[in-house]
Design an enzyme around this catalytic site. Structure first.
Site, PDB file in Angstrom:
ATOM      1  N   ASN A 107       0.859  -1.188   0.000  1.00 27.94           N
ATOM      2  CA  ASN A 107       0.000   0.000   0.000  1.00 27.94           C
ATOM      3  C   ASN A 107       0.895   1.239   0.000  1.00 27.94           C
ATOM      4  OD1 ASN A 107      -1.866   1.993   0.425  1.00 27.94           O
ATOM      5  ND2 ASN A 107      -2.357   1.393   2.523  1.00 27.94           N
ATOM      6  N   TRP A 108       0.967   1.878  -1.146  1.00 27.20           N
ATOM      7  CA  TRP A 108       1.877   3.036  -1.281  1.00 27.20           C
ATOM      8  C   TRP A 108       1.264   4.321  -0.714  1.00 27.20           C
ATOM      9  CZ3 TRP A 108       3.946   2.299  -7.023  1.00 27.20           C
ATOM     10  CH2 TRP A 108       4.727   1.138  -7.062  1.00 27.20           C
ATOM     11  N   LYS A 109       0.001   4.288  -0.378  1.00 31.34           N
ATOM     12  CA  LYS A 109      -0.689   5.462   0.202  1.00 31.34           C
ATOM     13  C   LYS A 109      -0.474   6.691  -0.689  1.00 31.34           C
ATOM     14  CE  LYS A 109       0.087   3.335   4.653  1.00 31.34           C
ATOM     15  NZ  LYS A 109      -0.056   3.427   6.086  1.00 31.34           N
ATOM     16  N   HIS A 132      -9.546   0.882   4.926  1.00 27.35           N
ATOM     17  CA  HIS A 132      -8.245   1.062   5.580  1.00 27.35           C
ATOM     18  C   HIS A 132      -8.440   1.983   6.787  1.00 27.35           C
ATOM     19  CE1 HIS A 132      -4.154   2.306   6.372  1.00 27.35           C
ATOM     20  NE2 HIS A 132      -3.765   1.217   5.722  1.00 27.35           N
ATOM     21  N   GLU A 142      -6.849   4.386   7.879  1.00 26.60           N
ATOM     22  CA  GLU A 142      -6.674   5.827   7.607  1.00 26.60           C
ATOM     23  C   GLU A 142      -7.945   6.417   6.989  1.00 26.60           C
ATOM     24  OE1 GLU A 142      -2.981   5.406   5.486  1.00 26.60           O
ATOM     25  OE2 GLU A 142      -2.051   4.760   7.366  1.00 26.60           O
ATOM     26  N   GLU A 200      -5.432  -5.396  10.424  1.00 29.82           N
ATOM     27  CA  GLU A 200      -4.403  -4.377  10.607  1.00 29.82           C
ATOM     28  C   GLU A 200      -4.653  -3.631  11.922  1.00 29.82           C
ATOM     29  OE1 GLU A 200      -2.478  -3.104   6.736  1.00 29.82           O
ATOM     30  OE2 GLU A 200      -4.279  -1.905   6.915  1.00 29.82           O
ATOM     31  N   GLY A 212       2.340   1.890  10.726  1.00 31.54           N
ATOM     32  CA  GLY A 212       3.278   3.006  10.614  1.00 31.54           C
ATOM     33  C   GLY A 212       3.977   3.352  11.917  1.00 31.54           C
ATOM     34  N   SER A 244       3.361  -2.591  10.292  1.00 28.85           N
ATOM     35  CA  SER A 244       4.822  -2.596  10.502  1.00 28.85           C
ATOM     36  C   SER A 244       5.473  -3.926  10.121  1.00 28.85           C
ATOM     37  CB  SER A 244       5.155  -2.209  11.948  1.00 28.85           C
ATOM     38  OG  SER A 244       4.738  -0.875  12.190  1.00 28.85           O
ATOM     39  N   GLY A 284       2.738  -1.344   4.309  1.00 29.70           N
ATOM     40  CA  GLY A 284       2.751   0.086   3.995  1.00 29.70           C
ATOM     41  C   GLY A 284       4.168   0.567   3.754  1.00 29.70           C
ATOM     42  N   GLY A 285       4.772   1.145   4.798  1.00 27.14           N
ATOM     43  CA  GLY A 285       6.082   1.790   4.676  1.00 27.14           C
ATOM     44  C   GLY A 285       7.130   0.965   3.952  1.00 27.14           C
TER      45      GLY A 285
HETATM   46  C1  PEP Z   1      -0.845  -0.085   6.030  1.00 21.34           C
HETATM   47  O1  PEP Z   1      -0.942   1.117   5.907  1.00 21.34           O
HETATM   48  O2  PEP Z   1      -1.691  -0.835   5.536  1.00 21.34           O
HETATM   49  C2  PEP Z   1       0.306  -0.603   6.767  1.00 21.34           C
HETATM   50  C3  PEP Z   1       0.272  -1.835   7.152  1.00 21.34           C
HETATM   51  O3  PEP Z   1       1.342   0.283   7.028  1.00 21.34           O
HETATM   52  P1  PEP Z   1       2.770  -0.062   7.683  1.00 21.34           P
HETATM   53  O4  PEP Z   1       3.270  -1.343   7.043  1.00 21.34           O
HETATM   54  O5  PEP Z   1       3.621   1.106   7.346  1.00 21.34           O
HETATM   55  O6  PEP Z   1       2.552  -0.234   9.141  1.00 21.34           O
END
Ligand code: PEP
Length: 249
Positions: free
Chosen positions: A9-11, A94, A96, A166, A172, A212, A233-234
């Site tokens: 997920n590049w957001k 999600h 967010e 999640e 994050g 994470s 994500g990151g």
């Molecule tokens: C996400 O935003 O779906 C996610 C899992 O982010 P991260 O891996 O950065 O925690």
């Protein structure tokens, strides 16, 4: 055997040029990927990335879709638009979106229905906040998310849904759920699906872990019995890390 999936997920990150470069780097090892890899770039990059990924098995997902079919909803992107671009997957709910855009269970239910109506495969995100985890109320919280936005679906439709657990406190933050915490929640989710739809369907549903995920924790998280891969994500923004995570499944 359930299919394993790793989704990135590049957001709201990367320029178009950076996104194409990142996709090209991930693509460079695509022939060695034994599992389904999905990239979730920003909407405006989908077609360019589709072109970049042509001839590989890497698939694309929208990061969201509208809760309305079409019409005067400036700035929104509908499920039918994604389908018309042959984008196969879409993220729904999600955290967010739930937190910053106040997406309710009811709105997410609409998004699930629309995405399925237009033939998209939804990746439905759920998970508790830190306070709820501290109060040990995470099971009831996630159960409600499933009940309110998913459990109205027919047997046929539910089998098309991918669930991503999640925990919000892990997104994050660098603080991942322990492999046991992930396994316990994935098992709980599968039990709830089983109670609603039967064990045959529950065993087929793919449940991803997100929060994470990094190259150094991916293998242990993904080796849990009910963890069928991850939503990243990151670490999906760094080609080397993401490729290591893919290889860890
Ligand atoms: C996400 O935003 O779906 C996610 C899992 O982010 P991260 O891996 O950065 O925690």
């Amino acid at each position: 055997m359930r299919q394993k999936i790793i989704a990135g997920n590049w957001k709201m990150n990367l320029t178009l040029e950076e996104a194409i470069r990142l996709a090209a780097d991930i693509k460079s090892e695509a022939s060695s990927y034994r599992h389904q890899v999905i990239l979730c770039p920003a909407f405006p990059y989908l077609l360019a990335l589709q072109n970049e990924l042509k001839g590989t098995n890497i698939k694309l997902a929208g990061q969201n879709c509208a809760d309305r079919e079409n019409g005067a909803f400036t700035g929104e992107v509908s499920a039918s638009m994604l389908a018309s671009m042959s984008v196969p997957y879409v993220l729904i709910g999600h955290s967010e979106r739930r937190i910053y855009y106040h997406e309710s269970h009811e709105v997410l239910k609409e998004k699930m229905d629309l995405s399925l109506r237009y033939g998209l495969l939804p990746i439905f995100c759920c998970g508790e906040t830190k306070d709820i985890r501290i109060d040990e109320k995470q099971d009831a919280f996630v159960e409600k998310q499933l009940e309110e936005s998913l459990f109205h679906l027919s047997e046929d439709d539910i089998t098309k849904v991918i669930i991503a657990y999640e925990p919000v406190w892990a997104i994050g933050t660098g603080l991942n759920a322990s492999p046991q915490q992930a396994q316990d929640m994935h098992h709980f989710i599968r039990q709830k699906i089983s109670a609603r739809y039967g064990v045959g369907i529950a065993e087929k549903i793919i449940i991803l872990y997100g929060g994470s995920v990094k190259p150094d924790n991916a293998r242990e998280l993904f080796s849990q019995q009910d963890v069928d891969g991850g939503l990243v994500g990151g670490a999906s923004l760094k080609a080397d890390d993401f490729k290591k995570i893919i290889q860890a499944v």
